[in-house]
Design a protein around this motif. Structure first.
Motif, short mmCIF file in Angstrom:
data_model
loop_
_atom_site.label_atom_id
_atom_site.label_comp_id
_atom_site.label_asym_id
_atom_site.label_seq_id
_atom_site.Cartn_x
_atom_site.Cartn_y
_atom_site.Cartn_z
N UNK A 179 0.85 -1.18 0.00
CA UNK A 179 0.00 0.00 0.00
C UNK A 179 0.90 1.25 0.00
N UNK A 180 0.28 2.42 -0.05
CA UNK A 180 1.05 3.66 -0.16
C UNK A 180 0.79 4.52 1.07
N UNK A 181 1.61 4.38 2.13
CA UNK A 181 1.40 5.20 3.33
C UNK A 181 1.91 6.62 3.13
N UNK A 182 1.18 7.59 3.67
CA UNK A 182 1.60 8.98 3.57
C UNK A 182 1.40 9.70 4.90
N UNK A 183 2.14 10.77 5.08
CA UNK A 183 1.96 11.67 6.21
C UNK A 183 0.94 12.73 5.77
N UNK A 184 -0.26 12.67 6.35
CA UNK A 184 -1.32 13.57 5.90
C UNK A 184 -1.01 15.04 6.20
N UNK A 185 -0.05 15.27 7.10
CA UNK A 185 0.36 16.65 7.39
C UNK A 185 1.61 17.02 6.60
N UNK A 186 1.90 16.22 5.58
CA UNK A 186 3.14 16.41 4.82
C UNK A 186 3.12 17.62 3.90
N UNK A 187 4.24 17.78 3.19
CA UNK A 187 4.44 18.95 2.33
C UNK A 187 4.59 18.49 0.88
N UNK A 188 5.19 19.35 0.08
CA UNK A 188 5.39 19.04 -1.34
C UNK A 188 6.23 17.78 -1.52
N UNK A 189 7.21 17.60 -0.66
CA UNK A 189 8.06 16.41 -0.74
C UNK A 189 7.23 15.13 -0.54
N UNK A 190 6.29 15.19 0.42
CA UNK A 190 5.40 14.06 0.65
C UNK A 190 4.56 13.76 -0.58
N UNK A 191 4.07 14.81 -1.22
CA UNK A 191 3.25 14.65 -2.43
C UNK A 191 4.06 13.98 -3.54
N UNK A 192 5.29 14.41 -3.70
CA UNK A 192 6.14 13.82 -4.74
C UNK A 192 6.41 12.35 -4.46
N UNK A 193 6.64 12.01 -3.19
CA UNK A 193 6.88 10.61 -2.83
C UNK A 193 5.64 9.76 -3.10
N UNK A 194 4.46 10.32 -2.80
CA UNK A 194 3.21 9.60 -3.04
C UNK A 194 3.03 9.33 -4.53
#
Length: 246
Positions: free
Chosen positions: A116-131
């Protein structure tokens, strides 16, 4: 009486998770397809428990609208059941979920195995790129990507709050059609609390939105189609609940 039946269902829900989680442990050493099968079996168990303990039926409409291959499943999110429905309509879903879930016993183990694809919902642009990068990798493997555009559970009829950045970036990144999936699940299974209410939970798979649309047009169309269909299902569900109350 309904509260008592709801408590029995909650015991069933977590008890089944523990039992199947233990029995299916060998799946963690086998191909991912076995894990998908085990999760779909749990989903069917949840639906069975809803019917038996709470008098709640579950209906999935619009299966004929499901395209083959990679797709971006964009679902309305009311309750926990929404997360398991993709395993009943798609062969290999990759769900974008909050990273804290990866630490849960059983749930986290199988989510990890199923990539699955875990993400930090409070993340930033870097989190979006990783997703987006992770989603593209799963899509290249022929997987179907699942996202809930509002990012959290909502109450039926509540003012929509779609997060355009995530879904538009995913749509562009994996270049796949967007599949809106409406529901009225929150009428019977609220996002918070134990008590369930009798009725019919309906999931409706809408016709896919083609890939490549400009961001503004994509979000306008997605929100309009998803909210219109969900509102219609909520009205239908309330009618059913009204009949059951008499």
């Amino acid at each position: 009486m309904m509260m008592f039946r709801s408590i029995l269902f909650v015991i069933w829900m977590y008890g089944l998770m523990a039992v199947l989680g233990l029995l299916a442990l060998p799946a963690l050493l086998l191909p991912k397809s076995v894990t998908f099968w085990a999760i779909s079996l749990y989903a069917r168990g949840l639906i069975w428990g809803l019917k038996v303990f709470c008098g709640i039926s579950v209906e999935i409409r619009g299966r004929q609208n499901m395209p083959r291959g990679t797709v971006l499943y964009a679902g309305k999110h009311n309750c926990m059941l929404d997360v398991f429905i993709p395993f009943l309509v798609m062969p290999a879903p990759a769900i974008i979920l909050k990273q804290e879930l990866m630490w849960y016993p059983f749930l986290g183990w199988y989510a990890l195995k199923a990539a699955m694809i875990p993400i930090d919902r409070a993340g930033n642009t870097r989190t979006l790129k990783k997703m987006v990068a992770a989603a593209r990798e799963r899509a290249d493997d022929g997987r179907q990507i699942v996202i809930f555009p509002e990012g959290t559970r909502t109450v039926p009829g509540a003012e929509p709050a779609y997060h355009a950045a995530g879904i538009s970036a995913l749509a562009k990144g994996i270049e796949a059609p967007i599949l809106p999936v409406a529901t009225n699940a929150g009428l019977c299974w609220p996002g918070r609390g134990v008590k369930r209410s009798k009725g019919t939970i309906i999931y409706e798979i809408l016709p896919p939105i083609p890939a490549g649309l400009p961001r503004k047009e994509l979000m306008s169309r997605l929100q309009s189609e998803l909210e219109t269909a969900s509102d219609a299902l909520v009205a239908e569900g309330r009618t059913v609940q009204g009949r059951l109350a008499h």
